[in-house]
Write a protein that holds these residues in place. Structure first.
Motif, PDB file in Angstrom:
ATOM      1  N   TRP A  34       0.750  -1.229  -0.034  1.00  0.00           N
ATOM      2  CA  TRP A  34      -0.033  -0.157   0.081  1.00  0.00           C
ATOM      3  C   TRP A  34       0.910   1.330  -0.011  1.00  0.00           C
ATOM      4  CZ3 TRP A  34      -4.874  -1.388  -0.729  1.00  0.00           C
ATOM      5  CH2 TRP A  34      -5.513  -2.402  -0.454  1.00  0.00           C
ATOM      6  N   VAL A  35       2.264   1.091   0.587  1.00  0.00           N
ATOM      7  CA  VAL A  35       3.094   2.370   0.878  1.00  0.00           C
ATOM      8  C   VAL A  35       3.349   2.942  -0.736  1.00  0.00           C
ATOM      9  CG1 VAL A  35       5.042   0.887   0.933  1.00  0.00           C
ATOM     10  CG2 VAL A  35       4.836   3.242   1.659  1.00  0.00           C
ATOM     11  N   ASP A  36       3.151   1.988  -1.727  1.00  0.00           N
ATOM     12  CA  ASP A  36       3.835   2.308  -3.035  1.00  0.00           C
ATOM     13  C   ASP A  36       2.544   3.168  -3.661  1.00  0.00           C
ATOM     14  OD1 ASP A  36       5.896   0.727  -2.698  1.00  0.00           O
ATOM     15  OD2 ASP A  36       5.488  -1.067  -3.774  1.00  0.00           O
ATOM     16  N   HIS A  37       1.455   3.275  -3.089  1.00  0.00           N
ATOM     17  CA  HIS A  37       0.101   3.981  -3.734  1.00  0.00           C
ATOM     18  C   HIS A  37      -0.171   5.088  -2.666  1.00  0.00           C
ATOM     19  CE1 HIS A  37       0.394   0.824  -6.638  1.00  0.00           C
ATOM     20  NE2 HIS A  37       0.552  -0.071  -5.803  1.00  0.00           N
ATOM     21  N   PRO A  38       0.500   5.899  -2.378  1.00  0.00           N
ATOM     22  CA  PRO A  38       0.090   6.823  -1.284  1.00  0.00           C
ATOM     23  C   PRO A  38      -1.049   7.776  -1.938  1.00  0.00           C
ATOM     24  CG  PRO A  38       2.210   7.630  -2.218  1.00  0.00           C
ATOM     25  CD  PRO A  38       1.935   6.258  -2.841  1.00  0.00           C
ATOM     26  N   ASP A  39      -1.985   7.981  -1.010  1.00  0.00           N
ATOM     27  CA  ASP A  39      -2.933   8.976  -1.399  1.00  0.00           C
ATOM     28  C   ASP A  39      -3.961   8.358  -2.400  1.00  0.00           C
ATOM     29  OD1 ASP A  39      -4.248  11.238  -0.029  1.00  0.00           O
ATOM     30  OD2 ASP A  39      -3.761  12.557  -1.559  1.00  0.00           O
ATOM     31  N   LEU A  40      -4.041   7.201  -2.736  1.00  0.00           N
ATOM     32  CA  LEU A  40      -4.699   6.488  -3.779  1.00  0.00           C
ATOM     33  C   LEU A  40      -6.147   7.053  -3.579  1.00  0.00           C
ATOM     34  CD1 LEU A  40      -4.809   5.121  -6.355  1.00  0.00           C
ATOM     35  CD2 LEU A  40      -4.867   3.013  -5.084  1.00  0.00           C
ATOM     36  N   ALA A  41      -6.730   6.851  -2.109  1.00  0.00           N
ATOM     37  CA  ALA A  41      -7.886   7.200  -1.743  1.00  0.00           C
ATOM     38  C   ALA A  41      -8.537   8.394  -2.509  1.00  0.00           C
ATOM     39  CB  ALA A  41      -8.021   7.123  -0.234  1.00  0.00           C
ATOM     40  N   GLU A  42      -7.809   9.415  -2.703  1.00  0.00           N
ATOM     41  CA  GLU A  42      -8.279  10.568  -3.377  1.00  0.00           C
ATOM     42  C   GLU A  42      -8.795  10.483  -4.748  1.00  0.00           C
ATOM     43  OE1 GLU A  42      -9.089  13.171  -1.904  1.00  0.00           O
ATOM     44  OE2 GLU A  42      -7.759  13.420  -0.119  1.00  0.00           O
ATOM     45  N   SER A  43      -8.275   9.403  -5.166  1.00  0.00           N
ATOM     46  CA  SER A  43      -8.655   8.894  -6.635  1.00  0.00           C
ATOM     47  C   SER A  43      -9.832   8.049  -6.752  1.00  0.00           C
ATOM     48  CB  SER A  43      -7.562   8.735  -7.594  1.00  0.00           C
ATOM     49  OG  SER A  43      -6.630   9.933  -7.509  1.00  0.00           O
TER      50      SER A  43
END
Length: 851
Positions: A203-212
């Motif tokens: 998950w650390v490789d996809h920071p702030d993915l929740a915004e998209s």
């Protein structure tokens, strides 16, 4: 001359008269119609309707009707769109008619904002006989701040999340029904996110993915074949935003405890000419972390484009995350935890994990006709990075270097006795030439990995009378290259150059899967689901000649797996409010790459061998080239999963309860402890059982008040298992009947949410029960139960000066400032428990400005 002029004048007058009469003939066509909701047949007001070739547009009136007058003769594309619905396009021919009357049906997406290409992978209440939960975009906006996605899923039934740093950033982990995330299938728009080699989700490789993200569905239990691969704990299917639904731009600033800071810029185009949609986001999150020396620097971007054609939707996603973190794979020793909860063993300043993973996804959905729908997805993933450590007093041979002679006996001062060859325990060895032999040193090393994966996912949906049949398949090829290098070491001779590689190996994995999923209306209230998944997997491992790795120290192997995973379920709908379901599934899963190697060491360790029963030494000209291995000792695991569930839904009350019983053979279980890279040590158990009850409820007594909560109780135990110990003559320890380590026995969540005008506030309570640190069921080797309380405030104001919307968020995590631990392990060699502490009370505030 006069006659010539008169002739030319008459010619042009006749020409323009005839031409205008033709134009007038074309201007008498009227195109009118009505836009309906394709499911409810209600009329839609405000839908955008466009005649594309002549660039004329209008909107539907209150009764759903629209009209175009003076339309010329020809063939045109008329498109209609509305937020929350799929774009509709059809051909209109206006030749030899005076008026055309159209009926346009807009089909809603299953979840608000969901794009057309992902609807088939979603379970639907009252139809799909599976256990699942949904998180909407509204839920995400009200709960998400800057943490990783597992923390946002932590409120769902049977779900548990934690981070190594204690502050919900950096390396975060997800458990579903107690199963770690390597056994949970995670997908973005149905594209797998699990690493093919170790099956983990980073998950650390996809920071702030929740915004998209538009919405998330979490399915618990064995995953359906429509998710493309077999999963045990559950499936997490993430849908990214629909770029055409609305138009906006915004910036965001946030910050809080541990010097956490977040900045974001984002835009979405909305639907352009009923054909195109664009989206873009860039984010940066930094934090010092709760634990010492555990900072994170996370940068990410997401770019997307959608195109709507007559019977087709095409989407292109390009996104990437770059993380530079200071993780601590080692937990805090229990005795130190009592006095220093922020303790971190490694203090080397540049002990970093640095990795990026850009991805490209191309998704095409083609509605061939009312009977057939074809979806094709192509993806490319590239990952590259390293982590660096300072290693003290390590053998030179472990890093590809031989001991060397020196005249100086004091290179490491008072500690030199630990670094040199010795005679006995008190004297340095000295050769006949008077030389001392240095066999150890302090050094810094980096472990590098480069990964490339490309794949295809295809699905044909056939809409039959009273049934839907999905036929699909997928393929991917994955290749990884691993190597380690020494950046610096104390007092080495010049022959050992800086950044010298000391190991190198690669792994290649190919996967082919085929599936069929059949959903049939047996009776008006009864749906039958049946599916079959076939998977063919190969994994090849090869060490390359590097430093001291040569000859008999080089290992190779290739393993092949063929899995058949059937599933059947029934959903019965008693009424619009009440339905019941049941299903039975069988699934299999292969060991990951690190589960096929030596228990305590890995392929970067000289002399370590894979866990295989047979070996063949390959020679050429009498010289050993490498060792080929066959017949892996760690076997694939399999499970039969039984699920039963009931759902009741009314305007103010939603109740759900389900029971599961999972009967495993050869389950790959944690044995207690971690290896040198911080990964849990695992092995096969003969027979294991996971069973439990999950209950959830939502009550909305008033429009301004909502209560929701869930409770999960589970029993996870060894039905038959003898664990090997350090005495080979003892026959091992019989652990049959003992609880499996790492599985909480109870998880409870409760949230009370209040709304007052533009302010939303909620109080959240989470309880996590006891977890065993190893399989002995020793009550002194546990993670104690804990309760955490969080407070969340969300305030939105519309039309403030230049800004269409201003949003303020404020969150307090661990409101009561409890001291608790979230994960850990027991080291039998050290005789100590190692635990990962959670942060004390901490704060976060954010400001979002819509432009």
């Amino acid at each position: 001359m006069h006659r010539i002029f008169l002739f030319i004048t008459c010619f042009f007058v006749a020409f323009f008269t005839l031409n205008n009469s033709s134009v007038l003939a074309q201007e008498i066509v009227t195109v009118r119609g009505t836009v309906f909701d394709g499911q409810t047949m209600g009329r839609l007001a405000g839908a955008n309707v466009i005649l594309e070739e002549i660039e004329r547009g209008t909107t539907s009136a209150e009764d759903g009707q629209f009209v175009f007058t003076n339309v010329p003769e020809g063939e045109f594309t008329i498109s209609a769109s509305f937020i929350g619905y799929r774009v509709s396009k059809q051909t209109v021919i206006t030749r030899q008619v005076k008026e055309i009357n159209l009926t346009i049906l807009l089909m809603p997406t299953i979840l608000k904002g969901q794009s057309i290409e992902v609807t088939a992978t979603r379970a639907t209440e009252g139809e799909s006989p599976v256990t699942f939960s949904n998180i909407s975009r509204d839920d995400i906006e009200k709960k998400y701040t800057a943490s990783d996605i597992p923390m946002m899923l932590d409120e769902l039934p049977g779900v548990y999340a934690y981070s190594l740093t204690g502050d919900n950033l950096g390396y975060s982990f997800l458990k579903v029904r107690g199963f770690d995330q390597s056994r949970v299938g995670v997908m973005i728009n149905s594209i797998p996110l699990n690493d093919p080699e170790d099956q983990q989700v980073y998950w650390v490789d996809h920071p702030d993915l929740a915004e998209s993200i538009q919405d998330i569905q979490v399915q618990r239990g064995v995953g359906s074949s429509i998710y493309g691969t077999s999963t045990f704990g559950g499936s997490v299917n993430i849908n990214t935003k629909n770029y055409s639904s609305d138009r906006y731009a915004r910036v965001y600033f946030g910050g809080g405890s541990f010097n956490t800071q977040k900045m974001l810029a984002e835009f979405k185009s909305g639907l352009i000419e009923n054909t195109y949609g664009f989206y873009g986001r860039i984010s940066r999150i930094t934090s010092d972390g709760f634990r010492k020396h555990s900072s994170s620097d996370l940068l990410s971007y997401f770019l997307g484009m959608e195109r709507y054609d007559r019977n087709m939707v095409t989407r292109l996603n390009i996104f990437n995350g770059h993380e530079r973190t200071h993780p601590d794979w080692d937990g805090v020793p229990a005795d130190i935890l009592e006095t220093d909860r922020r303790y971190k063993k490694e203090t080397y300043e540049n002990a970093v994990d640095d990795f990026s993973q850009p991805q490209i996804h191309l998704i095409n959905d083609w509605q061939i006709n009312s009977l057939f729908n074809l979806t094709n997805t192509f993806y490319l993933v590239h990952g590259q990075g390293y982590y660096e450590n300072l290693k003290m007093n390590n053998k030179l041979a472990d890093f590809g270097m031989l001991p060397f002679e020196t005249r100086d006996p004091n290179l490491f001062g008072a500690d030199s006795l630990d670094y040199y060859e010795t005679e006995g325990d008190t004297a340095l060895y000295r050769s006949a030439d008077g030389d001392y032999i240095l066999k150890r040193s302090d050094l810094t090393r980096q472990k590098w990995v480069s990964k490339n994966q490309y794949g295809w996912i295809g699905k044909l949906t056939i809409n039959l009378p009273d049934a839907v049949l999905d036929l699909g398949g997928s393929f991917y090829h994955f290749k990884s290259d691993h190597h380690g290098k020494v950046l610096w070491a104390g007092f080495l001779p010049a022959v050992y150059s800086p950044e010298r590689k000391y190991y190198e190996y690669d792994g290649q994995k190919n996967n082919i899967s085929l599936y069929a999923n059949y959903l049939y209306d047996i009776y008006p209230k009864t749906k039958l689901m049946a599916n079959m998944l076939y998977e063919h997997k190969t994994y090849a491992f090869k060490q390359h000649e590097t430093a001291l790795f040569r000859g008999a120290y080089l290992n190779q192997y290739e393993v092949t797996y063929d899995f058949y995973s059937p599933r059947m379920g029934v959903n019965y709908k008693f009424s619009d409010a009440f339905n019941a379901y049941g299903n039975i599934s069988y699934a299999q899963r292969e060991p990951s790459d690190n589960e096929l190697f030596d228990t305590w060491t890995g392929p970067d360790d000289l002399g370590a061998s894979p866990l295989f029963a047979k070996s063949d030494t390959v020679r050429s000209g009498g010289t050993v080239q490498f060792v080929r291995w066959e017949d892996p000792q760690v076997q694939p695991e399999s499970v039969v999963d039984y699920e039963l569930g009931l759902t009741y839904r009314s305007p103010s009350v939603v109740l759900q309860v389900n029971y599961y019983y999972m009967d495993f053979m050869n389950e790959i279980v944690p044995l207690g402890g971690v290896n040198k890279d911080g990964q849990p040590i695992k092995g096969n158990a003969d027979r294991t059982v996971h069973s439990g009850v999950e209950m959830s409820a939502t009550y909305t007594p008033f429009s301004f008040l909502r209560l929701n909560g869930n409770l999960s109780w589970s029993r996870n135990y060894y039905k038959k298992f003898t664990q090997n110990n350090y005495d080979p003559e003892s026959g091992g320890d019989d652990l049959s009947g003992n609880s499996i380590s790492g599985f909480p026995d109870m998880i409870g969540n409760f949230r009370i949410t209040g709304l007052w005008q533009d302010l939303t506030g909620s109080l959240f309570f989470k309880y996590v029960g006891k977890q065993y640190l190893d399989n002995t069921q020793d009550e002194t080797r546990i993670i104690d139960p804990f309760t955490r309380v969080d407070l969340m405030l969300d305030y939105r104001v519309k039309e403030v000066g230049f800004f269409p919307e201003i949003r303020l968020t404020f969150k307090i995590t661990n409101l009561l400032d409890e001291a608790y631990e979230t994960a850990g392990y027991y080291d039998s060699w050290a005789g100590s428990a190692y635990l990962y502490p959670a942060a004390n009370r901490n704060y976060y505030a954010g400001l979002s400005l819509s432009l």
